[in-house]
Scaffold this motif. Structure first.
Motif, mmCIF file in Angstrom:
data_model
loop_
_atom_site.group_PDB
_atom_site.id
_atom_site.type_symbol
_atom_site.label_atom_id
_atom_site.label_comp_id
_atom_site.label_asym_id
_atom_site.label_seq_id
_atom_site.Cartn_x
_atom_site.Cartn_y
_atom_site.Cartn_z
ATOM 1 N N HIS A 310 0.864 -1.179 0.000
ATOM 2 C CA HIS A 310 0.000 0.000 0.000
ATOM 3 C C HIS A 310 0.902 1.231 0.000
ATOM 4 N N PRO A 311 0.411 2.365 -0.474
ATOM 5 C CA PRO A 311 1.223 3.589 -0.412
ATOM 6 C C PRO A 311 1.618 3.881 1.038
ATOM 7 N N ILE A 312 2.908 4.092 1.272
ATOM 8 C CA ILE A 312 3.362 4.323 2.646
ATOM 9 C C ILE A 312 2.844 5.669 3.137
ATOM 10 N N PRO A 313 2.577 5.799 4.448
ATOM 11 C CA PRO A 313 1.920 7.008 4.979
ATOM 12 C C PRO A 313 2.886 8.157 5.263
ATOM 13 N N TYR A 314 3.882 8.337 4.405
ATOM 14 C CA TYR A 314 4.842 9.431 4.561
ATOM 15 C C TYR A 314 4.725 10.394 3.389
ATOM 16 N N ASN A 315 5.136 11.613 3.616
ATOM 17 C CA ASN A 315 5.353 12.535 2.504
ATOM 18 C C ASN A 315 6.617 12.058 1.793
ATOM 19 N N LEU A 316 6.494 11.611 0.568
ATOM 20 C CA LEU A 316 7.595 10.927 -0.107
ATOM 21 C C LEU A 316 8.814 11.823 -0.306
ATOM 22 N N GLN A 317 8.600 13.113 -0.531
ATOM 23 C CA GLN A 317 9.738 14.015 -0.694
ATOM 24 C C GLN A 317 10.488 14.174 0.625
ATOM 25 N N GLU A 318 9.737 14.337 1.706
ATOM 26 C CA GLU A 318 10.377 14.445 3.025
ATOM 27 C C GLU A 318 11.112 13.154 3.384
ATOM 28 N N TYR A 319 10.495 12.035 3.061
ATOM 29 C CA TYR A 319 11.106 10.732 3.345
ATOM 30 C C TYR A 319 12.424 10.575 2.585
ATOM 31 N N LYS A 320 12.433 10.972 1.307
ATOM 32 C CA LYS A 320 13.651 10.886 0.503
ATOM 33 C C LYS A 320 14.739 11.793 1.066
ATOM 34 N N GLU A 321 14.368 13.005 1.430
ATOM 35 C CA GLU A 321 15.355 13.943 1.973
ATOM 36 C C GLU A 321 15.948 13.423 3.277
#
Length: 387
Positions: A310-321
């Motif tokens: 399932h789509p993970i419950p994080y902001n993907l840009q913040e998670y990548k940073e």
């Protein structure tokens, strides 16, 4: 806060009858809660964690080496200081501190024969002279990791440090009150002397120092021996009183879930970072790496597994940073970083119903996978001899 107080105080005073009703309702809720806790023997370790998850500990030859509360952690560490282990072919016992959150001590849909990742890591090489101390707390943040890392390294000889890193835990702040059980005077002095970040963590906690000052104020009064006697008697005859600090923590966990229910916050809801908390937690992580480099203790960090079906419950840009920042930090301090976010297959996680999805806890085989993934990195980190 001053403006808020001003606005509240400008309202018409509440009637005494309304205050009395509110007090009686609060008292009734408190009494019911205490009765439920006393009569039903609520499992506080598994409270609010879902029916599928079970807290597990691990031991080897009668010696516990994995724990998920500060009482057990303290007991294990104190035993490490006194226990003498025989060497194996000239090799002394290699003890590694493994810090994590509830993923490290919960098994989803537990079955007999299931074990935690620290167990599998231990037996996969030679359990007689390798001991991974699996210490974890629910929703543990990096400030708590800092205090635990100092507590253990000041009292036990360590060959390495493993840290499970969970992005969501950077939303947590401060250390829980239970830490008073390990914050001795010498540990507090050591932290204040060696780290500005550690001193700030202690200042924000403040509980041990305040209790010390209060004790000094009461010295020589009748109140002090009376309070001491009452505390001793209540602890001896009522288990809830002895566990009051832990109950307070679990009560706050309950409030956390109640808040989620009120505001319709679901496991699938996107969780943005809270910038101030994020920054200070990352400063605490940096302080750990700096201290362990000074102690010449190698460090292995791993980005925790998270379910991918399932789509993970994080902001993907913040998670990548965040992951990019971890890589930079690991390089700066000479630590080793491994990304295990996709290590556990979809079929090894728990079941789900609509939006009720557990992104953090996997089934027993997932723990073995984590240990298998970490094993070659740990071997390289510690430069183990061949068995």
């Amino acid at each position: 806060m001053k403006q808020l107080t001003k606005n509240i105080s400008s309202h018409a005073p509440v009637s005494h009858l309304t205050e009395l009703i509110g007090l009686m309702v609060s008292l009734a809720i408190t009494i019911v809660g205490l009765i439920v806790l006393s009569w039903n023997c609520v499992d506080l370790n598994n409270f609010a964690k879902g029916e599928e998850n079970t807290a597990v500990g691990e031991s080897y030859k009668g010696r516990v080496f994995a724990a998920s509360n500060l009482d057990e952690i303290r007991s294990i560490v104190l035993e490490c200081c006194t226990m003498k282990w025989p060497s194996v072919r000239g090799q002394g016992i290699q003890r590694v501190l493994w810090l994590g959150n509830s993923q490290l001590h919960y098994i989803n849909q537990y079955k007999p024969g299931d074990h935690l990742a620290p167990y599998w890591l231990r037996i996969s090489y030679n359990p007689d002279y390798f001991e991974p101390l699996g210490f974890s707390l629910p929703n543990a943040n990096f400030q708590e990791f800092y205090i635990l890392s100092q507590f253990v390294s000041d009292r036990a000889s360590l060959s390495g440090l493993i840290m499970e890193l969970v992005f969501d835990d950077l939303r947590e702040d401060k250390i829980r009150r239970d830490f008073s059980k390990i914050l001795s005077a010498d540990l507090i002095e050591s932290i204040r002397r060696n780290s500005k970040v550690g001193a700030i963590i202690l200042d924000r906690f403040a509980m041990p120092e305040k209790e010390g000052k209060d004790s000094g104020i009461l010295t020589g009064t009748i109140q002090k021996p009376v309070e001491t006697w009452l505390t001793r008697q209540m602890s001896s005859h009522w288990h809830l009183w002895a566990e009051r600090a832990k109950i307070e923590g679990d009560f706050l966990v309950g409030l956390y879930y109640f808040r989620n229910w009120v505001f319709c916050i679901k496991p699938t809801s996107e969780r943005k970072i809270i910038k101030a908390r994020y920054n200070f937690n990352m400063q605490a992580l940096s302080a750990i790496l700096e201290d362990y480099r000074r102690r010449k203790i190698p460090v292995l960090m791993y980005i925790a597994p998270i379910r991918q079906d399932h789509p993970i419950p994080y902001n993907l840009q913040e998670y990548k940073e965040w992951k990019d920042e971890l890589a930079i930090m690991a390089n700066r301090y000479g630590a080793h970083l491994v990304n295990l976010e996709r290590a556990v297959p979809d079929d090894k996680w728990g079941s789900y119903h609509k939006d009720d999805i557990d992104f953090m806890h996997f089934r027993g085989p997932g723990h073995r996978i984590v240990a298998d993934e970490l094993l070659p990195h740990v071997k390289g980190l510690l430069k183990w001899p061949k068995p």
